[in-house]
Design a protein around this motif. Structure first.
Motif, PDB file in Angstrom:
ATOM      1  N   UNK A  36      14.203  -0.670  16.059  1.00  0.00           N
ATOM      2  CA  UNK A  36      14.361  -1.958  15.377  1.00  0.00           C
ATOM      3  C   UNK A  36      13.374  -2.102  14.225  1.00  0.00           C
ATOM      4  N   UNK A  37      12.698  -0.995  13.862  1.00  0.00           N
ATOM      5  CA  UNK A  37      11.664  -1.050  12.826  1.00  0.00           C
ATOM      6  C   UNK A  37      11.476   0.335  12.214  1.00  0.00           C
ATOM      7  N   UNK A  38      10.886   0.392  11.021  1.00  0.00           N
ATOM      8  CA  UNK A  38      10.533   1.702  10.467  1.00  0.00           C
ATOM      9  C   UNK A  38       9.566   2.418  11.410  1.00  0.00           C
ATOM     10  N   UNK A  39       9.642   3.744  11.417  1.00  0.00           N
ATOM     11  CA  UNK A  39       8.805   4.534  12.316  1.00  0.00           C
ATOM     12  C   UNK A  39       8.222   5.723  11.562  1.00  0.00           C
ATOM     13  N   UNK A  40       7.148   6.273  12.115  1.00  0.00           N
ATOM     14  CA  UNK A  40       6.490   7.428  11.516  1.00  0.00           C
ATOM     15  C   UNK A  40       7.206   8.704  11.916  1.00  0.00           C
ATOM     16  N   UNK A  41       7.311   9.614  10.980  1.00  0.00           N
ATOM     17  CA  UNK A  41       7.731  10.978  11.291  1.00  0.00           C
ATOM     18  C   UNK A  41       6.515  11.695  11.879  1.00  0.00           C
ATOM     19  N   UNK A  42       6.703  12.875  12.467  1.00  0.00           N
ATOM     20  CA  UNK A  42       5.606  13.529  13.179  1.00  0.00           C
ATOM     21  C   UNK A  42       4.386  13.849  12.322  1.00  0.00           C
ATOM     22  N   UNK A  43       3.241  13.704  12.940  1.00  0.00           N
ATOM     23  CA  UNK A  43       1.977  14.091  12.317  1.00  0.00           C
ATOM     24  C   UNK A  43       1.022  14.552  13.392  1.00  0.00           C
ATOM     25  N   UNK A  44       0.160  15.491  13.045  1.00  0.00           N
ATOM     26  CA  UNK A  44      -0.856  15.963  13.970  1.00  0.00           C
ATOM     27  C   UNK A  44      -2.156  16.091  13.189  1.00  0.00           C
ATOM     28  N   UNK A  45      -3.195  15.494  13.722  1.00  0.00           N
ATOM     29  CA  UNK A  45      -4.510  15.507  13.087  1.00  0.00           C
ATOM     30  C   UNK A  45      -5.527  15.992  14.107  1.00  0.00           C
ATOM     31  N   UNK A  46      -6.407  16.868  13.691  1.00  0.00           N
ATOM     32  CA  UNK A  46      -7.537  17.251  14.527  1.00  0.00           C
ATOM     33  C   UNK A  46      -8.780  16.806  13.777  1.00  0.00           C
ATOM     34  N   UNK A  56       1.169  -0.169   7.629  1.00  0.00           N
ATOM     35  CA  UNK A  56      -0.081   0.031   6.886  1.00  0.00           C
ATOM     36  C   UNK A  56      -0.898   1.175   7.488  1.00  0.00           C
ATOM     37  N   UNK A  57      -0.958   1.244   8.804  1.00  0.00           N
ATOM     38  CA  UNK A  57      -1.691   2.339   9.463  1.00  0.00           C
ATOM     39  C   UNK A  57      -1.003   3.677   9.204  1.00  0.00           C
ATOM     40  N   UNK A  58       0.328   3.695   9.244  1.00  0.00           N
ATOM     41  CA  UNK A  58       1.067   4.923   8.930  1.00  0.00           C
ATOM     42  C   UNK A  58       0.739   5.379   7.518  1.00  0.00           C
ATOM     43  N   UNK A  59       0.681   4.431   6.591  1.00  0.00           N
ATOM     44  CA  UNK A  59       0.362   4.760   5.209  1.00  0.00           C
ATOM     45  C   UNK A  59      -1.073   5.272   5.073  1.00  0.00           C
ATOM     46  N   UNK A  60      -1.993   4.666   5.802  1.00  0.00           N
ATOM     47  CA  UNK A  60      -3.383   5.144   5.793  1.00  0.00           C
ATOM     48  C   UNK A  60      -3.463   6.602   6.243  1.00  0.00           C
ATOM     49  N   UNK A  61      -2.615   6.980   7.186  1.00  0.00           N
ATOM     50  CA  UNK A  61      -2.605   8.345   7.702  1.00  0.00           C
ATOM     51  C   UNK A  61      -1.791   9.293   6.825  1.00  0.00           C
ATOM     52  N   UNK A  83       4.880  10.315   6.728  1.00  0.00           N
ATOM     53  CA  UNK A  83       6.192   9.993   6.190  1.00  0.00           C
ATOM     54  C   UNK A  83       6.788   8.924   7.102  1.00  0.00           C
ATOM     55  N   UNK A  84       7.445   7.941   6.511  1.00  0.00           N
ATOM     56  CA  UNK A  84       7.989   6.806   7.259  1.00  0.00           C
ATOM     57  C   UNK A  84       9.492   6.757   7.022  1.00  0.00           C
ATOM     58  N   UNK A  85      10.248   6.554   8.090  1.00  0.00           N
ATOM     59  CA  UNK A  85      11.706   6.487   7.993  1.00  0.00           C
ATOM     60  C   UNK A  85      12.218   5.137   8.469  1.00  0.00           C
ATOM     61  N   UNK A  86      13.348   4.737   7.885  1.00  0.00           N
ATOM     62  CA  UNK A  86      14.074   3.565   8.368  1.00  0.00           C
ATOM     63  C   UNK A  86      14.996   4.016   9.483  1.00  0.00           C
ATOM     64  N   UNK A 122       0.841  -1.176   0.000  1.00  0.00           N
ATOM     65  CA  UNK A 122       0.000   0.000   0.000  1.00  0.00           C
ATOM     66  C   UNK A 122       0.885   1.239   0.000  1.00  0.00           C
ATOM     67  N   UNK A 123       0.559   2.180  -0.847  1.00  0.00           N
ATOM     68  CA  UNK A 123       1.301   3.427  -0.916  1.00  0.00           C
ATOM     69  C   UNK A 123       0.608   4.472  -0.050  1.00  0.00           C
ATOM     70  N   UNK A 124       1.407   5.333   0.590  1.00  0.00           N
ATOM     71  CA  UNK A 124       0.842   6.411   1.408  1.00  0.00           C
ATOM     72  C   UNK A 124       0.069   7.378   0.525  1.00  0.00           C
ATOM     73  N   UNK A 125      -1.073   7.795   1.007  1.00  0.00           N
ATOM     74  CA  UNK A 125      -1.868   8.806   0.336  1.00  0.00           C
ATOM     75  C   UNK A 125      -2.048   9.934   1.336  1.00  0.00           C
ATOM     76  N   UNK A 126      -1.705  11.144   0.929  1.00  0.00           N
ATOM     77  CA  UNK A 126      -1.808  12.277   1.852  1.00  0.00           C
ATOM     78  C   UNK A 126      -3.270  12.522   2.192  1.00  0.00           C
ATOM     79  N   UNK A 127      -3.558  12.656   3.473  1.00  0.00           N
ATOM     80  CA  UNK A 127      -4.942  12.863   3.911  1.00  0.00           C
ATOM     81  C   UNK A 127      -5.457  14.231   3.464  1.00  0.00           C
TER      82      UNK A 127
END
Length: 177
Positions: free
Chosen positions: A121-131, A102-107, A110-113, A1-6
């Motif tokens: 020990x795993x890829x992680x999400x860069x910062x995001x804020x949603x209201x 997959x959840x990061x991509x749904x949101x 941006x994901x970093x190694x 799944x590719x990230x789609x910007x919300x």
């Protein structure tokens, strides 16, 4: 799944994560139907800027509560790592963990190694804020690809206060298609 910007005004995706306090939480769904929910995605324990931001978030939680905004924070850290990190940070808001790729991509995050095993020990999400508003739609979206760029939380409180005031009749912005 590719990230789609919300997209602002779109429904927040159905995402459920485990909570450090036990149980689960549906991101984007406030406990009180008339409330909004602020979802803060942070990088994880390895990030000192995240620790500082979570402390700043705790400082504005009472003001957000007065505006009818519930707060939740979440990262991709596994439970033990998240527990160790949050034990160092006084917080009154729920904290989720194990956000999947997959959840990061749904949101649209941006994901970093990780740069090293010490970082993560795993890829992680860069910062995001949603209201998310009471209808479950994205009212405010802020995504960053680096830990240095995050919205000022005091400015967010002021802005949300303005937007939530019915006298201002302020629409969701950024919806031009």
């Amino acid at each position: 799944m590719k990230s789609v910007k919300p997209q602002p005004e779109s429904p927040f995706p159905d995402i459920i994560v485990p909570l450090l306090s036990g149980g689960e939480i549906a991101l984007g769904k406030a406990a009180k139907p008339e409330n909004w929910q602020m979802v803060v995605v942070y990088r994880g324990k390895h990030c000192p800027l995240c620790t500082r931001y979570l402390n700043e978030l705790e400082a504005v939680v009472p003001q957000l509560a007065e505006l009818g905004v519930e707060v939740v924070a979440v990262s991709a850290d596994p439970q033990e790592r998240a527990m160790t990190h949050l034990a160092e940070i006084p917080h009154s808001f729920p904290v989720g963990f194990d956000l999947s790729i997959e959840q990061m991509q749904q949101l649209g995050l941006y994901i970093s190694h990780p740069r090293s095993p010490e970082e993560s020990d795993r890829p992680f999400a860069e910062p995001g804020l949603f209201v998310v508003n009471e209808e479950g739609h994205l009212q405010i979206v802020d995504l960053s690809n680096i830990p240095f760029a995050r919205p000022d939380l005091n400015a967010m409180v002021q802005g949300i206060g303005f937007v939530r005031n019915p006298a201002n009749n302020y629409p969701i912005r950024g919806t031009f298609a």
